[in-house]
Design an enzyme around this catalytic site. Sequence first.
Site, PDB file in Angstrom:
ATOM      1  N   TYR A   1      44.593   5.409  10.912  1.00  9.15           N
ATOM      2  CA  TYR A   1      44.250   5.591   9.425  1.00  9.15           C
ATOM      3  C   TYR A   1      43.024   6.309   9.288  1.00  9.15           C
ATOM      4  CZ  TYR A   1      42.596   3.939   5.026  1.00  9.15           C
ATOM      5  OH  TYR A   1      42.151   4.005   3.590  1.00  9.15           O
TER       6      TYR A   1
ATOM      7  N   LYS B   1      31.460   1.944   8.337  1.00  9.65           N
ATOM      8  CA  LYS B   1      31.317   0.539   8.433  1.00  9.65           C
ATOM      9  C   LYS B   1      30.041   0.286   9.061  1.00  9.65           C
ATOM     10  CE  LYS B   1      36.328   0.222   8.208  1.00  9.65           C
ATOM     11  NZ  LYS B   1      37.312   0.644   8.437  1.00  9.65           N
TER      12      LYS B   1
ATOM     13  N   ASP C   1      37.286   9.707  15.223  1.00  8.43           N
ATOM     14  CA  ASP C   1      36.986   8.875  14.010  1.00  8.43           C
ATOM     15  C   ASP C   1      36.585   7.613  14.494  1.00  8.43           C
ATOM     16  OD1 ASP C   1      37.136   7.235  11.760  1.00  8.43           O
ATOM     17  OD2 ASP C   1      38.985   7.883  11.053  1.00  8.43           O
TER      18      ASP C   1
HETATM   19  C1  LIG Z   1      38.049   1.822   7.539  1.00  7.65           C
HETATM   20  C2  LIG Z   1      38.375   3.405   8.276  1.00  7.65           C
HETATM   21  C3  LIG Z   1      38.281   4.407   7.559  1.00  7.65           C
HETATM   22  C4  LIG Z   1      38.032   4.328   5.998  1.00  7.65           C
HETATM   23  O1  LIG Z   1      36.721   4.049   5.470  1.00  7.65           O
HETATM   24  P1  LIG Z   1      36.493   3.716   4.123  1.00  7.65           P
HETATM   25  O2  LIG Z   1      35.082   3.313   4.219  1.00  7.65           O
HETATM   26  O3  LIG Z   1      37.296   2.597   3.848  1.00  7.65           O
HETATM   27  O4  LIG Z   1      36.838   4.816   3.287  1.00  7.65           O
HETATM   28  C5  LIG Z   1      38.543   5.547   8.144  1.00  7.65           C
HETATM   29  N1  LIG Z   1      38.893   5.580   9.501  1.00  7.65           N
HETATM   30  C6  LIG Z   1      38.899   4.403  10.075  1.00  7.65           C
HETATM   31  C7  LIG Z   1      39.316   4.652  11.597  1.00  7.65           C
HETATM   32  C8  LIG Z   1      38.779   3.166   9.457  1.00  7.65           C
HETATM   33  O5  LIG Z   1      38.993   2.089  10.211  1.00  7.65           O
END
Ligand SMILES: *Cc1c(COP(=O)(O)O)cnc(C)c1O
Length: 429
Positions: free
Chosen positions: A145, A268, A240
């Site tokens: 994701y 995060k 990511d």
């Molecule tokens: C949570 C997440 C996102 C998206 O971040 P948001 O702040 O919810 O838009 C993207 N990549 C990874 C790996 C994530 O866990």
Amino acid sequence: MMKTENSKKLKERAERVMPGGVNSPVRAFNAVNEIPRFIEKAKGAYIYDADGNKYTDYVGSWGPLILGHNDGRIVEAVKKQLEKGMSYGASTELEVEMAELMTSLVPWCETVRMVNSGTEAVMSAVRLARGFTGRDKIIKFDGCYHGHSDMLLVKAGSGVITQGIPSCLGVPKGCTADTLTARYNDISSVQRLFDEFPGEIACVVTEPVAGNMGVVLPKDGFLKQLRELCTKHGALLIFDEVITGFRLGIGGAAEKFGIRPDLVTYGKIIGGGMPVGAYGGRKDIMSIVSPLGGVYQAGTLSGNPVAMAAGITQLKILRDEPQIYDKINALGERLRAGIRSAADKSGINIKVNGIGSLTTVFFNDTGVSDYDTALLSDTGAYSAYFSHMLESGDYIAPSQFEAMFVSAAHSERDIDDTLSHIEGFFAKL
Ligand SMILES: *Cc1c(COP(=O)(O)O)cnc(C)c1O
């Protein structure tokens, strides 16, 4: 039974005025068929709902709260900034400090641009990779994701799996036509795409440790082979690290596995609980982001001073107290070892994946190394487990395809209490 009257009433009110009663789908608890708890307050390892129930929290706002809820030092920093203003739409020293901090802690993040979410960070990094290479195609992995931007909503893991949406409505074919998907941990699936589209692939974007199909570790050599393929074909490697950044250690997964990405995305943890994201990397690449170059990207609230104050404080604590990583990693190990031994004792066939403070219990007897094997999990069993845990006062992810997060505010006692509840569930099966 736990009292849930107030959460139920709030849910009804919410559903009248918000789609599904939520601002992010997983909060609706649809995958586990439970009443979503409306949270009133939180402190340390614990959250309290609108009915006064207390839970040991293993969601941690989905990752940001590595120090636990409402850490006093972060609260102080935020209060101090609030008195000076909440947003100026102009540059501040706090933004410079944040960028200096991130670039000094993470050597491959040579310059960095702040945004407001992980979604924005990855979306912008992919745009940059396309702008830099002059190529359109990108490779992502099934089950990873990267936020909800159109081009990345292809086989995108947890939220999308558990909502049962095979592919997202409203995403025009044109938006995903250049998104190629490969199988996580299967380098030959990536090799085939590079062979099929020579000179056309701008980047490979991956979670270096997958967290959104449940926790799935990269097999030995997988990330190194990705790095080599990207270098060989002139494509950029984007890690990511929205979950793993500053969680698997200061240098995240890149440091842990010794691989240098060209671009890296964060979210995060770097916001300390405030809405933040960032992308950074090689200076020659970052130097074509506007206003320096032709890759446009902007944000009214980007680098928001309150968010910077929170994030800087959290990152400095992590820098200055490296024993925090020893603590959360050991707690994570204790949790995983305890779950495995409880399962053995009851003869239950589950698989526990994890690294450091990240853990997923898969109700799955084949083992999980990619999206296909993750999908073999028994989500009905997970729902029963979730309900048992909630009733026992443990707030875990309301989906099979997410991680359990341990924070520095958890104690061995918290873990052991949770383990006794897990053992109780296994014994019932
Ligand atoms: C949570 C997440 C996102 C998206 O971040 P948001 O702040 O919810 O838009 C993207 N990549 C990874 C790996 C994530 O866990």
